[in-house]
Write a protein that holds these residues in place. Structure first.
Motif, PDB file in Angstrom:
ATOM      1  N   VAL A  44       5.739  47.934   3.573  1.00  0.00           N
ATOM      2  CA  VAL A  44       5.547  48.734   2.368  1.00  0.00           C
ATOM      3  C   VAL A  44       4.186  49.405   2.472  1.00  0.00           C
ATOM      4  CG1 VAL A  44       5.427  48.689  -0.130  1.00  0.00           C
ATOM      5  CG2 VAL A  44       6.801  47.002   1.067  1.00  0.00           C
ATOM      6  N   PRO A  45       4.139  50.712   2.378  1.00  0.00           N
ATOM      7  CA  PRO A  45       2.842  51.380   2.502  1.00  0.00           C
ATOM      8  C   PRO A  45       1.912  50.967   1.371  1.00  0.00           C
ATOM      9  CG  PRO A  45       4.536  52.929   1.810  1.00  0.00           C
ATOM     10  CD  PRO A  45       5.233  51.651   2.163  1.00  0.00           C
ATOM     11  N   SER A  46       0.644  50.932   1.660  1.00  0.00           N
ATOM     12  CA  SER A  46      -0.336  50.499   0.667  1.00  0.00           C
ATOM     13  C   SER A  46      -0.661  51.603  -0.323  1.00  0.00           C
ATOM     14  CB  SER A  46      -1.617  50.060   1.372  1.00  0.00           C
ATOM     15  OG  SER A  46      -2.713  50.190   0.513  1.00  0.00           O
ATOM     16  N   ALA A  47      -0.382  51.340  -1.588  1.00  0.00           N
ATOM     17  CA  ALA A  47      -0.695  52.321  -2.620  1.00  0.00           C
ATOM     18  C   ALA A  47      -2.198  52.514  -2.741  1.00  0.00           C
ATOM     19  CB  ALA A  47      -0.113  51.879  -3.955  1.00  0.00           C
ATOM     20  N   VAL A  48      -2.930  51.490  -2.337  1.00  0.00           N
ATOM     21  CA  VAL A  48      -4.383  51.585  -2.445  1.00  0.00           C
ATOM     22  C   VAL A  48      -4.916  52.615  -1.451  1.00  0.00           C
ATOM     23  CG1 VAL A  48      -6.533  50.300  -2.315  1.00  0.00           C
ATOM     24  CG2 VAL A  48      -4.484  49.194  -3.193  1.00  0.00           C
ATOM     25  N   LEU A  52      -6.593  56.166  -2.232  1.00  0.00           N
ATOM     26  CA  LEU A  52      -7.928  56.585  -1.804  1.00  0.00           C
ATOM     27  C   LEU A  52      -7.893  58.046  -1.368  1.00  0.00           C
ATOM     28  CD1 LEU A  52     -10.795  55.665  -1.354  1.00  0.00           C
ATOM     29  CD2 LEU A  52     -10.190  55.005   0.957  1.00  0.00           C
ATOM     30  N   ARG A  89       2.912  53.372 -12.933  1.00  0.00           N
ATOM     31  CA  ARG A  89       2.701  51.989 -13.328  1.00  0.00           C
ATOM     32  C   ARG A  89       1.867  52.013 -14.594  1.00  0.00           C
ATOM     33  NH1 ARG A  89       1.292  52.984  -8.095  1.00  0.00           N
ATOM     34  NH2 ARG A  89       2.792  52.238  -6.564  1.00  0.00           N
ATOM     35  N   SER A 108     -13.341  49.624 -16.803  1.00  0.00           N
ATOM     36  CA  SER A 108     -12.455  49.102 -15.780  1.00  0.00           C
ATOM     37  C   SER A 108     -11.418  50.148 -15.371  1.00  0.00           C
ATOM     38  CB  SER A 108     -11.793  47.833 -16.315  1.00  0.00           C
ATOM     39  OG  SER A 108     -10.815  47.367 -15.433  1.00  0.00           O
ATOM     40  N   LYS A 111     -12.935  52.876 -13.196  1.00  0.00           N
ATOM     41  CA  LYS A 111     -13.108  52.407 -11.822  1.00  0.00           C
ATOM     42  C   LYS A 111     -11.807  52.549 -11.043  1.00  0.00           C
ATOM     43  CE  LYS A 111     -15.251  49.104 -10.246  1.00  0.00           C
ATOM     44  NZ  LYS A 111     -15.960  47.893  -9.757  1.00  0.00           N
ATOM     45  N   LEU A 112     -10.732  52.248 -11.730  1.00  0.00           N
ATOM     46  CA  LEU A 112      -9.424  52.321 -11.087  1.00  0.00           C
ATOM     47  C   LEU A 112      -8.953  53.771 -10.968  1.00  0.00           C
ATOM     48  CD1 LEU A 112      -7.019  49.575 -12.458  1.00  0.00           C
ATOM     49  CD2 LEU A 112      -7.658  50.019 -10.106  1.00  0.00           C
TER      50      LEU A 112
ATOM     51  N   VAL B  44     -19.636  55.339 -11.320  1.00  0.00           N
ATOM     52  CA  VAL B  44     -18.861  54.097 -11.322  1.00  0.00           C
ATOM     53  C   VAL B  44     -18.200  53.969  -9.956  1.00  0.00           C
ATOM     54  CG1 VAL B  44     -17.012  52.829 -12.416  1.00  0.00           C
ATOM     55  CG2 VAL B  44     -18.332  54.445 -13.750  1.00  0.00           C
ATOM     56  N   PRO B  45     -18.425  52.883  -9.259  1.00  0.00           N
ATOM     57  CA  PRO B  45     -17.820  52.742  -7.933  1.00  0.00           C
ATOM     58  C   PRO B  45     -16.304  52.708  -8.036  1.00  0.00           C
ATOM     59  CG  PRO B  45     -18.850  50.696  -8.623  1.00  0.00           C
ATOM     60  CD  PRO B  45     -19.254  51.734  -9.617  1.00  0.00           C
ATOM     61  N   SER B  46     -15.652  53.220  -7.041  1.00  0.00           N
ATOM     62  CA  SER B  46     -14.198  53.301  -7.053  1.00  0.00           C
ATOM     63  C   SER B  46     -13.551  51.969  -6.678  1.00  0.00           C
ATOM     64  CB  SER B  46     -13.746  54.368  -6.069  1.00  0.00           C
ATOM     65  OG  SER B  46     -12.434  54.105  -5.643  1.00  0.00           O
ATOM     66  N   ALA B  47     -12.786  51.452  -7.608  1.00  0.00           N
ATOM     67  CA  ALA B  47     -12.099  50.191  -7.340  1.00  0.00           C
ATOM     68  C   ALA B  47     -11.075  50.380  -6.225  1.00  0.00           C
ATOM     69  CB  ALA B  47     -11.425  49.694  -8.603  1.00  0.00           C
ATOM     70  N   VAL B  48     -10.605  51.595  -6.083  1.00  0.00           N
ATOM     71  CA  VAL B  48      -9.594  51.853  -5.063  1.00  0.00           C
ATOM     72  C   VAL B  48     -10.207  51.708  -3.678  1.00  0.00           C
ATOM     73  CG1 VAL B  48      -7.944  53.508  -4.176  1.00  0.00           C
ATOM     74  CG2 VAL B  48      -8.387  53.389  -6.626  1.00  0.00           C
ATOM     75  N   ALA B  49     -11.365  52.335  -3.475  1.00  0.00           N
ATOM     76  CA  ALA B  49     -12.033  52.218  -2.180  1.00  0.00           C
ATOM     77  C   ALA B  49     -12.447  50.770  -1.942  1.00  0.00           C
ATOM     78  CB  ALA B  49     -13.245  53.138  -2.134  1.00  0.00           C
ATOM     79  N   GLN B  50     -12.947  50.138  -2.985  1.00  0.00           N
ATOM     80  CA  GLN B  50     -13.305  48.726  -2.850  1.00  0.00           C
ATOM     81  C   GLN B  50     -12.075  47.915  -2.481  1.00  0.00           C
ATOM     82  OE1 GLN B  50     -14.996  48.124  -6.772  1.00  0.00           O
ATOM     83  NE2 GLN B  50     -17.083  48.101  -5.945  1.00  0.00           N
ATOM     84  N   LEU B  52      -9.486  48.870  -0.909  1.00  0.00           N
ATOM     85  CA  LEU B  52      -9.021  49.105   0.458  1.00  0.00           C
ATOM     86  C   LEU B  52      -9.748  48.163   1.416  1.00  0.00           C
ATOM     87  CD1 LEU B  52      -7.213  50.791   2.223  1.00  0.00           C
ATOM     88  CD2 LEU B  52      -9.049  52.451   2.471  1.00  0.00           C
ATOM     89  N   LEU B  57      -7.328  44.664  -5.744  1.00  0.00           N
ATOM     90  CA  LEU B  57      -7.760  45.500  -6.868  1.00  0.00           C
ATOM     91  C   LEU B  57      -8.097  44.632  -8.072  1.00  0.00           C
ATOM     92  CD1 LEU B  57      -5.184  48.437  -6.802  1.00  0.00           C
ATOM     93  CD2 LEU B  57      -7.595  48.543  -6.221  1.00  0.00           C
ATOM     94  N   LEU B  59      -5.981  42.756  -9.646  1.00  0.00           N
ATOM     95  CA  LEU B  59      -4.882  43.181 -10.491  1.00  0.00           C
ATOM     96  C   LEU B  59      -3.844  42.072 -10.511  1.00  0.00           C
ATOM     97  CD1 LEU B  59      -4.504  45.925 -11.842  1.00  0.00           C
ATOM     98  CD2 LEU B  59      -3.241  46.662  -9.830  1.00  0.00           C
ATOM     99  N   ARG B  89      -7.510  42.890 -14.044  1.00  0.00           N
ATOM    100  CA  ARG B  89      -6.736  43.840 -14.829  1.00  0.00           C
ATOM    101  C   ARG B  89      -5.297  43.351 -14.809  1.00  0.00           C
ATOM    102  NH1 ARG B  89      -9.726  46.241 -10.891  1.00  0.00           N
ATOM    103  NH2 ARG B  89     -11.631  47.217 -11.668  1.00  0.00           N
ATOM    104  N   MET B 110       4.045  45.236  -4.989  1.00  0.00           N
ATOM    105  CA  MET B 110       3.664  44.913  -3.624  1.00  0.00           C
ATOM    106  C   MET B 110       2.888  46.065  -3.003  1.00  0.00           C
ATOM    107  SD  MET B 110       4.565  41.959  -3.517  1.00  0.00           S
ATOM    108  CE  MET B 110       3.992  41.626  -1.861  1.00  0.00           C
ATOM    109  N   LYS B 111       3.312  47.271  -3.308  1.00  0.00           N
ATOM    110  CA  LYS B 111       2.576  48.438  -2.806  1.00  0.00           C
ATOM    111  C   LYS B 111       1.134  48.401  -3.284  1.00  0.00           C
ATOM    112  CE  LYS B 111       3.728  52.486  -2.391  1.00  0.00           C
ATOM    113  NZ  LYS B 111       4.153  53.878  -2.286  1.00  0.00           N
ATOM    114  N   LEU B 112       0.982  47.975  -4.515  1.00  0.00           N
ATOM    115  CA  LEU B 112      -0.358  47.920  -5.097  1.00  0.00           C
ATOM    116  C   LEU B 112      -1.123  46.708  -4.589  1.00  0.00           C
ATOM    117  CD1 LEU B 112      -0.291  48.715  -8.911  1.00  0.00           C
ATOM    118  CD2 LEU B 112      -1.628  49.819  -7.143  1.00  0.00           C
ATOM    119  N   SER B 113      -0.427  45.873  -3.865  1.00  0.00           N
ATOM    120  CA  SER B 113      -0.977  44.588  -3.420  1.00  0.00           C
ATOM    121  C   SER B 113      -1.696  43.869  -4.557  1.00  0.00           C
ATOM    122  CB  SER B 113      -1.886  44.746  -2.205  1.00  0.00           C
ATOM    123  OG  SER B 113      -2.908  45.669  -2.433  1.00  0.00           O
TER     124      SER B 113
END
Lengths: 324, 324
Positions: A44-48, A52, A89, A108, A111-112, B44-50, B52, B57, B59, B89, B110-113
């Motif tokens: 499953v490809p990573s949505a994260v 990015l 989502r 929060s 950040k997301l 604000v730092p990006s939670a997405v990059a973090q 990765l 996340l 989450l 979150r 799962m994609k969002l891990s």
DNA sequence: CTGTTAGCGCATTCAG
DNA sequence: CTGAATGCGCTAACAG
């Protein structure tokens, strides 16, 4: 397991895999190979990682005060249903009515980098007191239900609470009720609007305004209502700002041997499930949670697609059952 | 605005900024500079990059059937409150009881891990029928409330529904009730357990089992209950699988001039808000939503920290009010 | 149509 | 303690 692993095992490059994942045209034979490997590993490809790059997790936040209140639950439910069908989502945030808490949630969410935020309830207008917060969320698509947030990309969906209560009150007046009490809950913008609807109707017909207040929906409300009934001012009819208050009125009046809907009328607000569990069933003002919520979701989708949108007001309707 | 921009303007390297963001030791003068620039731009730092990098996340997903049902709303509410305090979150997923829909949600998660998943309700045991799905979520921390999911990293929190109903039934028997009817809703694992509690108590005391069924909570339930009352079997007491059913019983029995709690007892299940809005107030089995939900959240946190956890069962209690 | 390459924004080595 | 370099997994140019 990532796109490199898949590419290696399928004997293609990562960009081919990426193209496969994004439904772009690739040679059928490669497609088959890739498909095979993906299935094999449950890849499953990573949505994260996607997020990015694309700057979006396809994530939308819904801010409500309290999920345990049926109106908010219904709103969250409907919005979630509408948006998740389209691959978004939904994050539901319970602010508990606390300003600091709400602001922490917004941090929060920023950040997301959520794609958009839907605020349910006029209470969120408190944000307009915090320029710093507004500044942070200034660019993000926002829809506010029953209120307005002062940012660049903010839009609103209103339920016409004031007219809803006005019409309910007028309905009672036309039925011949003369001593109509309004039972008010909270002092948010929208509870004030509701109360204003009552006042407008009473004034128009030259009757006397009688307003009672309560800051609770359960135990304390019970006492407040008890006192109201003991004061004996509610001879004719009671219009309540919330179904739960009307339910308590009906219950207490019944115990006092009033015939609800005959001796005295009671009207609630929200047309919630409580209208069906009272005895007799409750007449209530329907502020159209579902319609409003769907509209919020649709409007947000429009904004995300760059369409022009304009604020909208949805009329309430009186759902007449047996208590008035 | 990213970490590079901040670093450049503050005259430091990105790693220094990163260290600042993660509360590591840096020279105070650099800290000040960085702080200044961050404030200036509202960075604000990006939670997405973090995410990765860190693979998380922060989450957590909560899967429920229907947010409009008070039990689920309360569970979601409590879990959200518990976890969001700790910086997590929460994504709430409304499956609407649909299996395909649930599976689609899981894919999305799962994609969002997501860091973990909490399932509320025994209904989610249906997942055990889908090995492919189990395989996909095999490694992710899972907590299931009132059920068990067959994956490597899955744990459970149970409310002892069976014993709860057993004790409620026994309470009625000891009060001298002899013709006790059980009104059953749904056929999930946990509704069967509840019913079993009734059967066990009835059998133990050598009484006769009488079980009625309904597949609805509102309109159709009303008719089912009406029929049940017309059948005249409910002379003594009714134990209901849901508060809403008990509410309907109370309401209909009142209309038939029964004195609830005297002529006939009614007991609900859930100890929800409905127990306070009925007239008389409803005696109900408390299956401890809040305690259970907090436990689910805590247990998940333990798992995430690598602690050992073991399944737990929380006892129900009978909340005696006026209907029994 | 396919593969190579350069980021997306950050954390984390490892030198200095 | 600080900074330069690398990689997280993916998309999007670009070149072939």
């Amino acid at each position: 397991m990532n796109i490199y692993d898949i590419a290696r095992e399928a004997g293609v490059s990562i960009s081919t895999v990426s193209k496969y994942l994004n439904n772009k045209n690739i040679r059928p034979e490669l497609k088959e190979k890739i498909e095979y490997v993906i299935k094999k590993y449950n890849y499953v490809p990573s949505a994260v990682a996607q997020g990015l790059v694309s700057k979006s997790l396809k994530l939308i936040a819904v801010m409500v005060v309290d999920l345990q209140v049926s109106y908010y639950a219904a709103a969250a439910y409907t919005i979630d249903k509408t948006l998740s069908k389209l691959g978004y989502r939904v994050i539901i945030c319970n602010t508990l009515g606390d300003e600091e808490n709400s602001i922490r949630y917004l941090d929060s969410l920023m950040k997301l980098s959520v794609d958009g935020i839907i605020f349910i309830g006029s209470i969120f207008e408190f944000l307009n007191k915090y320029p710093k917060v507004l500044n942070k969320i200034d660019n993000i698509p926002i829809i506010c239900n029953n209120g307005h947030i002062n940012t660049k990309n903010s839009h609103s969906v209103y339920a016409d609470d004031r007219v809803g209560v006005y019409q309910a009150t007028e309905y009672l007046i036309k039925k011949g009720r003369k001593n109509i009490v309004y039972l008010k809950y909270l002092t948010t913008a929208s509870s004030n609007l509701k109360c204003q609807g009552y006042k407008d109707a009473i004034d128009k017909y030259g009757l006397k305004q009688t307003i009672y207040y309560t800051n609770d929906l359960m135990t304390a409300a019970y006492e407040d209502i008890k006192k109201m009934l003991e004061d004996g001012v509610a001879k004719d009819a009671i219009v309540c700002g919330e179904d739960l208050l009307a339910l308590s009125c009906i219950s207490q009046l019944s115990a006092l041997n009033y015939k609800i809907g005959v001796d005295i009328d009671v009207i609630g607000f929200n047309a919630s499930i409580f209208t069906d569990v009272s005895n007799p069933k409750m007449t209530s003002i329907d502020n159209k949670v579902e319609e409003t919520s769907v509209k919020c979701a649709d409007m947000l989708l429009d904004v995300l697609q760059g369409k022009e949108v304009k604020d909208i007001t949805i009329p309430c309707s009186l759902v007449i059952k047996d208590s008035a």
